[in-house]
Each structure stands twice: as C-alpha cells, then as structure tokens.
Design a protein around this motif. Structure first.
Motif, PDB file in Angstrom:
ATOM      1  N   LYS A  87       0.845  -1.199   0.000  1.00 47.15           N
ATOM      2  CA  LYS A  87       0.000   0.000   0.000  1.00 47.15           C
ATOM      3  C   LYS A  87       0.878   1.246   0.000  1.00 47.15           C
ATOM      4  CE  LYS A  87      -4.090  -1.813   0.052  1.00 47.15           C
ATOM      5  NZ  LYS A  87      -4.901  -1.705  -1.157  1.00 47.15           N
ATOM      6  N   ARG A  88       0.918   1.926  -1.128  1.00 47.51           N
ATOM      7  CA  ARG A  88       1.619   3.203  -1.232  1.00 47.51           C
ATOM      8  C   ARG A  88       0.538   4.256  -1.050  1.00 47.51           C
ATOM      9  NH1 ARG A  88       1.387   7.721  -2.511  1.00 47.51           N
ATOM     10  NH2 ARG A  88       0.549   7.313  -4.542  1.00 47.51           N
ATOM     11  N   TYR A  89       0.451   4.769   0.163  1.00 46.83           N
ATOM     12  CA  TYR A  89      -0.623   5.671   0.545  1.00 46.83           C
ATOM     13  C   TYR A  89      -0.087   7.042   0.925  1.00 46.83           C
ATOM     14  CZ  TYR A  89      -4.456   2.215   1.053  1.00 46.83           C
ATOM     15  OH  TYR A  89      -5.448   1.303   0.844  1.00 46.83           O
ATOM     16  N   THR A  90      -1.009   7.990   1.037  1.00 50.53           N
ATOM     17  CA  THR A  90      -0.659   9.333   1.516  1.00 50.53           C
ATOM     18  C   THR A  90      -1.168   9.551   2.943  1.00 50.53           C
ATOM     19  OG1 THR A  90      -2.668  10.223   0.528  1.00 50.53           O
ATOM     20  CG2 THR A  90      -0.651  10.350  -0.791  1.00 50.53           C
ATOM     21  N   ALA A  91      -1.838   8.532   3.501  1.00 55.30           N
ATOM     22  CA  ALA A  91      -2.391   8.605   4.860  1.00 55.30           C
ATOM     23  C   ALA A  91      -2.191   7.233   5.517  1.00 55.30           C
ATOM     24  CB  ALA A  91      -3.873   8.954   4.792  1.00 55.30           C
ATOM     25  N   PRO A  92      -2.419   7.134   6.809  1.00 56.00           N
ATOM     26  CA  PRO A  92      -2.260   5.836   7.481  1.00 56.00           C
ATOM     27  C   PRO A  92      -3.132   4.743   6.855  1.00 56.00           C
ATOM     28  CG  PRO A  92      -2.422   7.581   9.099  1.00 56.00           C
ATOM     29  CD  PRO A  92      -2.746   8.202   7.762  1.00 56.00           C
ATOM     30  N   VAL A  93      -2.630   3.532   6.912  1.00 58.31           N
ATOM     31  CA  VAL A  93      -3.302   2.367   6.342  1.00 58.31           C
ATOM     32  C   VAL A  93      -4.368   1.886   7.310  1.00 58.31           C
ATOM     33  CG1 VAL A  93      -2.971  -0.011   5.570  1.00 58.31           C
ATOM     34  CG2 VAL A  93      -1.253   1.734   5.045  1.00 58.31           C
ATOM     35  N   GLY A  94      -5.553   1.602   6.768  1.00 63.03           N
ATOM     36  CA  GLY A  94      -6.676   1.173   7.587  1.00 63.03           C
ATOM     37  C   GLY A  94      -6.905  -0.328   7.588  1.00 63.03           C
ATOM     38  N   VAL A  95      -8.004  -0.715   8.194  1.00 65.29           N
ATOM     39  CA  VAL A  95      -8.365  -2.118   8.409  1.00 65.29           C
ATOM     40  C   VAL A  95      -8.521  -2.884   7.101  1.00 65.29           C
ATOM     41  CG1 VAL A  95     -10.189  -3.615   9.316  1.00 65.29           C
ATOM     42  CG2 VAL A  95      -9.441  -1.642  10.637  1.00 65.29           C
ATOM     43  N   LYS A  96      -9.042  -2.252   6.059  1.00 63.35           N
ATOM     44  CA  LYS A  96      -9.312  -2.951   4.785  1.00 63.35           C
ATOM     45  C   LYS A  96      -8.064  -3.655   4.249  1.00 63.35           C
ATOM     46  CE  LYS A  96     -11.493  -2.328   0.300  1.00 63.35           C
ATOM     47  NZ  LYS A  96     -10.649  -2.181  -0.853  1.00 63.35           N
ATOM     48  N   ALA A  97      -6.912  -3.000   4.304  1.00 63.32           N
ATOM     49  CA  ALA A  97      -5.674  -3.603   3.805  1.00 63.32           C
ATOM     50  C   ALA A  97      -5.309  -4.846   4.615  1.00 63.32           C
ATOM     51  CB  ALA A  97      -4.536  -2.588   3.839  1.00 63.32           C
ATOM     52  N   VAL A  98      -5.529  -4.793   5.913  1.00 63.65           N
ATOM     53  CA  VAL A  98      -5.243  -5.932   6.778  1.00 63.65           C
ATOM     54  C   VAL A  98      -6.184  -7.093   6.427  1.00 63.65           C
ATOM     55  CG1 VAL A  98      -5.245  -6.757   9.176  1.00 63.65           C
ATOM     56  CG2 VAL A  98      -4.361  -4.472   8.632  1.00 63.65           C
ATOM     57  N   GLN A  99      -7.457  -6.787   6.210  1.00 65.31           N
ATOM     58  CA  GLN A  99      -8.426  -7.820   5.826  1.00 65.31           C
ATOM     59  C   GLN A  99      -8.046  -8.461   4.494  1.00 65.31           C
ATOM     60  OE1 GLN A  99     -11.869  -5.266   6.001  1.00 65.31           O
ATOM     61  NE2 GLN A  99     -12.477  -6.057   8.013  1.00 65.31           N
ATOM     62  N   GLU A 100      -7.588  -7.640   3.547  1.00 65.36           N
ATOM     63  CA  GLU A 100      -7.172  -8.161   2.242  1.00 65.36           C
ATOM     64  C   GLU A 100      -5.967  -9.092   2.384  1.00 65.36           C
ATOM     65  OE1 GLU A 100      -6.518  -4.602  -0.010  1.00 65.36           O
ATOM     66  OE2 GLU A 100      -8.641  -4.345  -0.462  1.00 65.36           O
TER      67      GLU A 100
END
Length: 152
Positions: A87-100
C-alpha cells in the motif's frame, strides 16, 4: 595541560563529525522517503519486491495487478512463505488492507500475511493485524530493509 586541551578538541571534533553524519543520514532518508511517496502503486510494488529479494527473500514474485485477491507479492524466506499486500498511501493504512492480506494469505495458501506500506497503520488496523496475525511492515520497516540492503 596542553594534552588535555588537545584531547578535548579532538573529542569535540569527533562529536561534531558524528552529529553531521547523523544529519546527513536523516536528510538522505527524508529525500528517499519523498521518492517512496511519489511512486505509483505498481512501481512501489516492484520496489518492495526488489527490497525483499535483497534481504534474503527468495522466489519473490509480483502478482498480476488485477484478480490478485489483494496480494501483490509472494515470497519465501527460510522456509516460511509470505503473501504481501503493498500500500503506497498518503495517509495511514486502515483495516481494509489488513483484511485483504488475511484473505489473500489463505487464498494463496501462504504461512504469513503482511501489509507493506510507505506510511503507518491506524490503531484499528493495528488491532486487526494483531488479532488476524498479519505482519505490519510500515515505513520504518522499509527503512530498516533499505539500511540492511545498503540503500539507506
């Protein structure tokens, strides 16, 4: 007396040199951090794959970009198989990425799932990762891998 002053001057110069080296490293890292943040998603995935390969992971494979079930990299290290969500994001990574990563780990029949990001994780994401046993490889971990691989 003169020897003591010479020793004090040498110690002071050594301290200044160490401080300068630390500042240079910080500026180099900050500049590289901006490079990470400017990457496109697929470019970031490829970078992460190279970083893992340079740090002892083998059979490192970037999955196709669509239909990957949330997993971007498959790899192995010391007999342990990994499914990695990048995840190349501009904000903190949320729960969805963990679920994926959790779902993808099982889909690809891997031992370990991980989310690798140029950012950090929200508190709910960190809690979910702990419960689902998903590794959280944040910006600090990427910098650690870069340092280990001589990229820092």
């Amino acid at each position: 007396m003169e020897m003591e002053m010479t020793a004090a001057v040498i110690a002071g110069l050594a301290l200044i040199a160490a401080a300068c080296a630390a500042l240079r490293a910080r500026f180099r890292r900050a500049g590289h951090g901006q490079e990470l943040d400017d990457m496109e998603g697929l470019e970031f995935e490829a970078y992460c794959a190279r970083l893992l390969a340079g740090n002892g992971f083998v059979e490192v494979e970037v999955t196709k970009s669509s239909g990957d079930y949330g997993i971007d990299i498959l790899a192995e290290k010391e007999g342990v198989t990994y499914a990695v969500q990048c995840k190349r994001y501009t904000a903190p990574v949320g729960v969805k990425a963990v679920q994926e990563a959790y779902a993808g780990r099982d889909y690809y029949d891997r031992m370990v799932g991980a989310v690798m990001t140029n950012q950090y994780f929200t508190k709910p994401a960190a809690e979910a990762a702990r419960k689902l046993k998903i590794l959280m490889w944040d910006r600090d971990y990427i910098e650690f891998l870069e340092d280990e691989n001589g990229h820092g």
